[in-house]
Design an enzyme around this catalytic site. Structure first.
Site, PDB file in Angstrom:
ATOM      1  N   GLN A  22      42.664  25.780  43.729  1.00 14.51           N
ATOM      2  CA  GLN A  22      42.059  24.483  43.431  1.00 14.51           C
ATOM      3  C   GLN A  22      43.180  23.490  43.122  1.00 14.51           C
ATOM      4  O   GLN A  22      44.099  23.801  42.367  1.00 14.51           O
ATOM      5  CB  GLN A  22      41.106  24.584  42.243  1.00 14.51           C
ATOM      6  CG  GLN A  22      39.895  25.435  42.491  1.00 14.51           C
ATOM      7  CD  GLN A  22      38.900  24.802  43.454  1.00 14.51           C
ATOM      8  OE1 GLN A  22      38.936  23.606  43.723  1.00 14.51           O
ATOM      9  NE2 GLN A  22      38.012  25.623  43.978  1.00 14.51           N
ATOM     10  N   ASP A  69      38.665  38.578  50.042  1.00 17.21           N
ATOM     11  CA  ASP A  69      39.063  37.374  50.769  1.00 17.21           C
ATOM     12  C   ASP A  69      39.644  37.837  52.101  1.00 17.21           C
ATOM     13  O   ASP A  69      40.149  38.960  52.198  1.00 17.21           O
ATOM     14  CB  ASP A  69      40.122  36.609  49.975  1.00 17.21           C
ATOM     15  CG  ASP A  69      40.186  35.144  50.343  1.00 17.21           C
ATOM     16  OD1 ASP A  69      39.924  34.310  49.453  1.00 17.21           O
ATOM     17  OD2 ASP A  69      40.511  34.821  51.501  1.00 17.21           O
ATOM     18  N   ASP A 115      32.980  31.027  46.149  1.00 18.72           N
ATOM     19  CA  ASP A 115      33.776  29.797  46.228  1.00 18.72           C
ATOM     20  C   ASP A 115      34.223  29.668  47.683  1.00 18.72           C
ATOM     21  O   ASP A 115      35.398  29.820  48.002  1.00 18.72           O
ATOM     22  CB  ASP A 115      34.970  29.864  45.270  1.00 18.72           C
ATOM     23  CG  ASP A 115      35.768  28.567  45.249  1.00 18.72           C
ATOM     24  OD1 ASP A 115      35.327  27.559  45.848  1.00 18.72           O
ATOM     25  OD2 ASP A 115      36.857  28.557  44.636  1.00 18.72           O
ATOM     26  N   CYS A 142      32.596  22.862  47.587  1.00 20.26           N
ATOM     27  CA  CYS A 142      33.260  21.575  47.795  1.00 20.26           C
ATOM     28  C   CYS A 142      32.532  20.744  48.850  1.00 20.26           C
ATOM     29  O   CYS A 142      32.996  19.675  49.220  1.00 20.26           O
ATOM     30  CB  CYS A 142      34.722  21.780  48.188  1.00 20.26           C
ATOM     31  SG  CYS A 142      34.928  22.710  49.715  1.00 20.26           S
TER      32      CYS A 142
END
Length: 188
Positions: A22, A69, A115, A142
């Site tokens: 971030q 991830d 996220d 986002c």
């Protein structure tokens, strides 16, 4: 160097040049505080975990924390960061969210953290999530459009209630905003 070290809250992290983090470091501590207040129980899964930014603090509140991830550099950083922060109950895997979540079907999962990139969750992620039915979903986004799409699909099924929404101005003086949504499983 190919990496740098940062501090957020009481945690230290190695961040490689190819890893995601971030951008607004003024809000790192607050973001950790917001997300980890919703982590409790036995098992927490952090998809799109990057360097383990949320996974590592979450591991202090559960018996088992796992992160996944697709970015191999981020996973290498996350594994390093688990050792750096002396976390023995956290594990990281290079995997898609749906493949990672799939191994927990039939088990009680307390919290799943998302996220995702601007594209949001893909269809497989949402389908596996519906089968898994974690007690709580913590979704940091986002992109308001993909967040609305994903939550609309999840909420339409009737298994979850929307509990809380936070808007976080990670990009001051721009039109961009981070949204943190908390969903709770409805007990039938």
């Amino acid at each position: 160097r190919d990496y740098t070290f940062i501090k957020a809250g009481e945690y230290s992290y190695r961040v490689s040049a190819e890893s995601f983090l971030q951008a607004n470091y003024f809000l790192w501590d607050k973001l950790l505080e917001l997300i980890t207040q919703y982590v409790e129980g036995e098992i927490c899964i952090d998809t799109f975990c990057g360097i383990g930014f949320f996974t590592i603090p979450s591991s202090k509140k559960v018996s088992l924390a796992e992160g996944s991830d697709l970015n191999g550099f981020a996973i290498a950083d996350a594994k390093y960061n688990a050792k750096l922060n002396k976390c023995s109950n956290v594990f990281f895997f290079r995997n898609t969210p749906s493949e990672h979540l799939k191994k927990f079907i039939g088990k009680k999962v307390d919290v799943v953290i998302f996220d995702p990139p601007r594209s949001g969750l893909d269809k497989k992620d949402r389908e596996i999530l519906e089968l898994l039915k974690p007690k709580r979903i913590v979704y940091l986004s986002c992109n308001p459009s993909t967040l609305a799409r994903d939550l609309g699909i999840l909420l339409k099924k009737g298994a979850y209630e929307y509990r809380k929404l936070y808007l976080i101005d990670m990009f001051p003086q721009t039109t961009h905003i981070e949204s943190l949504s908390i969903l709770e499983l409805i007990d039938f």
